[in-house]
Design a protein around this motif. Structure first.
Motif: not given
Length: 301
Positions: A1-8, A58-63, A77-89
């Motif tokens: 499910m897509a998440h809409e970005a917060p308003g201005p 299609g999702d402006d929040v989850r990244a 590549v010696l090191y890598e980290e990937c992590r899902m985040v929610n962009l609240t701003a």
């Protein structure tokens, strides 16, 4: 499910962000602080980091926030980290750092705790440094908060202080013939805000390199050129590739599997209740229409 970005944000929030940028800007160092930066071959430089944030389509929040560390000069590549985040701003031009930087700083701090021997000696950032509306872009922001040398690398020209992507600018780009060719980005105020760099001989579009923190523009440009196997410097390129693959592997694949399960349930329901209209059943299960898919905001602030 897509998440809409917060308003201005409210004007008070923007004013607070401006004050914080001005406060942190006073700490920016725009000269070489490390011995390796002053060496023509970067002797002593062993680890180069890259960060990137990739969005779910299609999702402006989850990244996905990604940090990689590569060996230098091998660029392995010696090191890598990937992590899902929610962009609240929300995304606001000129304030990208307040949307993305906290997650990238967290990744660097986790690396410091887990594998301090793999901490990068310099960080390449997909975005601008002093080439910014108020002279304090995302590369400056990360640099000051982490105390790491940082370089901003943007794919498009941020048109500030008289810099314009006009016919004159395009003509200058045409004069960049070989990988390593450059021209300065001179503002109306007479300051060189960055450098346009043809990073690869086969690339028709330059990169826009600017100082983030604890490095001179000259050393920054040389470093970016040294890290380019293709148009994009390898640390940023690997961070982008791995974050997109992480999204594909963990999010889109999961969604696909869930969709397959739902279709299986629907077929089972049809067998159990043949009078149920397939069209009606699917329409009811789909819920609200998905919002139009928007491209992720450009990383140019």
């Amino acid at each position: 499910m897509a998440h809409e970005a917060p308003g201005p944000p409210l004007q008070e929030t923007l004013s607070c962000w401006e004050r914080e940028q001005a406060h942190l800007k006073a700490s920016v160092i725009d000269w070489d602080t490390e011995a390796w930066q002053r060496d023509s071959d970067f002797a002593g430089l062993l680890r180069v980091g890259g960060v990137d944030i990739s969005f779910i389509k299609g999702d402006d929040v989850r990244a996905c926030a990604s940090l990689v560390v590569l060996s230098y000069p091998e660029l392995k590549v010696l090191y890598e980290e990937c992590r899902m985040v929610n962009l609240t701003a929300p995304y606001v031009s000129g304030f990208l750092a307040f949307r993305e930087v906290p997650f990238l700083v967290d990744a660097i701090q986790r690396l410091q705790k887990k594998e301090p021997s793999l901490m990068p000696q310099v960080l390449l950032v997909d975005g601008n440094g002093v080439l910014h509306h108020r002279g304090f872009g995302v590369a400056c922001h990360i640099g000051v908060l982490t105390d790491l040398p940082c370089v901003g690398v943007a794919k498009k020209l941020l048109q500030v202080d008289g810099l314009k992507n006009n016919d004159l600018h395009k003509e200058k780009i045409q004069h960049l013939k070989m990988g390593g060719d450059t021209f300065p980005l001179l503002s109306d105020s007479g300051t060189i805000l960055g450098m346009a760099l043809k990073s690869h001989s086969k690339s028709s579009k330059p990169l826009y390199v600017s100082v983030g923190h604890k490095v001179s523009l000259g050393a920054a440009v040389r470093l970016i050129q040294a890290c380019c196997r293709y148009r994009i410097p390898e640390p940023i390129r690997q961070a982008d590739i791995r974050s997109r693959e992480y999204i594909r592997r963990t999010v889109e694949l999961t969604n696909s599997q869930e969709g397959g399960q739902e279709r299986g349930y629907e077929r089972l329901r049809q067998k159990q209740n043949p009078t149920l209209s397939p069209t009606r059943g699917l329409r009811e299960s789909s819920g609200e229409e998905r919002p139009p898919e928007n491209p992720s905001p450009g990383h140019h602030s």
